[in-house]
Design a protein around this motif. Sequence first.
Motif, PDB file in Angstrom:
ATOM      1  N   VAL A   1       0.839  -1.190   0.000  1.00  0.00           N
ATOM      2  CA  VAL A   1       0.000   0.000   0.000  1.00  0.00           C
ATOM      3  C   VAL A   1       0.879   1.247   0.000  1.00  0.00           C
ATOM      4  O   VAL A   1       1.862   1.332   0.745  1.00  0.00           O
ATOM      5  N   GLY A   2       0.520   2.206  -0.839  1.00  0.00           N
ATOM      6  CA  GLY A   2       1.212   3.484  -0.853  1.00  0.00           C
ATOM      7  C   GLY A   2       0.260   4.599  -0.461  1.00  0.00           C
ATOM      8  O   GLY A   2      -0.846   4.696  -0.997  1.00  0.00           O
ATOM      9  N   ILE A   3       0.672   5.449   0.493  1.00  0.00           N
ATOM     10  CA  ILE A   3      -0.107   6.618   0.886  1.00  0.00           C
ATOM     11  C   ILE A   3       0.741   7.842   0.561  1.00  0.00           C
ATOM     12  O   ILE A   3       1.843   8.010   1.076  1.00  0.00           O
ATOM     13  N   GLY A   4       0.239   8.678  -0.325  1.00  0.00           N
ATOM     14  CA  GLY A   4       1.009   9.812  -0.790  1.00  0.00           C
ATOM     15  C   GLY A   4       1.992   9.456  -1.875  1.00  0.00           C
ATOM     16  O   GLY A   4       2.807  10.286  -2.290  1.00  0.00           O
ATOM     17  N   THR A   5       1.952   8.212  -2.356  1.00  0.00           N
ATOM     18  CA  THR A   5       2.831   7.764  -3.433  1.00  0.00           C
ATOM     19  C   THR A   5       2.155   6.632  -4.189  1.00  0.00           C
ATOM     20  O   THR A   5       1.384   5.857  -3.610  1.00  0.00           O
ATOM     21  N   ASN A   6       2.419   6.542  -5.495  1.00  0.00           N
ATOM     22  CA  ASN A   6       1.889   5.425  -6.294  1.00  0.00           C
ATOM     23  C   ASN A   6       2.963   4.371  -6.533  1.00  0.00           C
ATOM     24  O   ASN A   6       2.804   3.486  -7.361  1.00  0.00           O
ATOM     25  N   ASN A   7       4.080   4.478  -5.797  1.00  0.00           N
ATOM     26  CA  ASN A   7       5.179   3.534  -5.976  1.00  0.00           C
ATOM     27  C   ASN A   7       5.701   3.082  -4.611  1.00  0.00           C
ATOM     28  O   ASN A   7       6.822   3.422  -4.203  1.00  0.00           O
ATOM     29  N   PRO A   8       4.887   2.307  -3.849  1.00  0.00           N
ATOM     30  CA  PRO A   8       5.329   1.864  -2.523  1.00  0.00           C
ATOM     31  C   PRO A   8       6.534   0.947  -2.615  1.00  0.00           C
ATOM     32  O   PRO A   8       6.685   0.185  -3.571  1.00  0.00           O
ATOM     33  N   THR A   9       7.406   1.043  -1.619  1.00  0.00           N
ATOM     34  CA  THR A   9       8.612   0.219  -1.615  1.00  0.00           C
ATOM     35  C   THR A   9       8.263  -1.247  -1.449  1.00  0.00           C
ATOM     36  O   THR A   9       7.263  -1.597  -0.810  1.00  0.00           O
ATOM     37  N   SER A  10       9.057  -2.120  -2.020  1.00  0.00           N
ATOM     38  CA  SER A  10       8.781  -3.553  -1.959  1.00  0.00           C
ATOM     39  C   SER A  10       9.180  -4.155  -0.622  1.00  0.00           C
ATOM     40  O   SER A  10       8.828  -5.294  -0.327  1.00  0.00           O
ATOM     41  N   SER A  11       9.916  -3.402   0.212  1.00  0.00           N
ATOM     42  CA  SER A  11      10.406  -3.956   1.474  1.00  0.00           C
ATOM     43  C   SER A  11       9.484  -3.646   2.654  1.00  0.00           C
ATOM     44  O   SER A  11       9.808  -3.964   3.793  1.00  0.00           O
TER      45      SER A  11
END
Length: 205
Positions: A20-30
């Motif tokens: 899930v990303g909040i404020g981003t459309n590219n959440p980290t995979s870690s």
Amino acid sequence: TNGSWAVSGNNIYNTNTGNVGIGTNNPTSSAKTTIQGSATMSALNWQPGTYNAVGFLGYGTAAEYNTVGDNVLIGAISSSNANVIFRVSGSRMIITNNGKVGIGTTNPSPYAATTIVGDSNSNVAGLLWRNGNTDIGSLGFSPTNDAYISAMSSTGKSLILRAGGGDRITIAPDGKVTIPQLTGSGNDYVCVNSAGQLYRSNTAC
């Protein structure tokens, strides 16, 4: 269900298999959730009911959080007068709103920057110095409330008190004490002069 989100009573949860990303459309995979704020905004605020926020988790240079530089921050908002408490099976450490630190207590002394409370029923050190896996020395108290600072007997090392960049008093493992800076001459006696200072002498004091 609405897209990747489902409603359960008053709750909502994510139904996809990714992150899930909040404020981003590219959440980290870690991480399951990535929150991207700004240099002047905390990522999360804790707000009890309708009251103002009391705590935050974030980073950056937000003036309202008294931060400097790109730091990772967890804290209480100064205007709330809240403390920061760390809990692991109970409250283990506190940072009060006036900067006092308590370890093993949530009621640190107002007369010290840090208060450490150990186990009064055993020889539990308040502080332990370790080199790798070897315990070197400790600061603590005994079951009879005697304060102590010690070198661990298993190391065979001395306890050295330093001041002004030099060794001033050395206590060897066998209990012998060396004070290298004593004035006077001779090594038979250690005396005290009228000013309360120690000196060495070949004759009895």
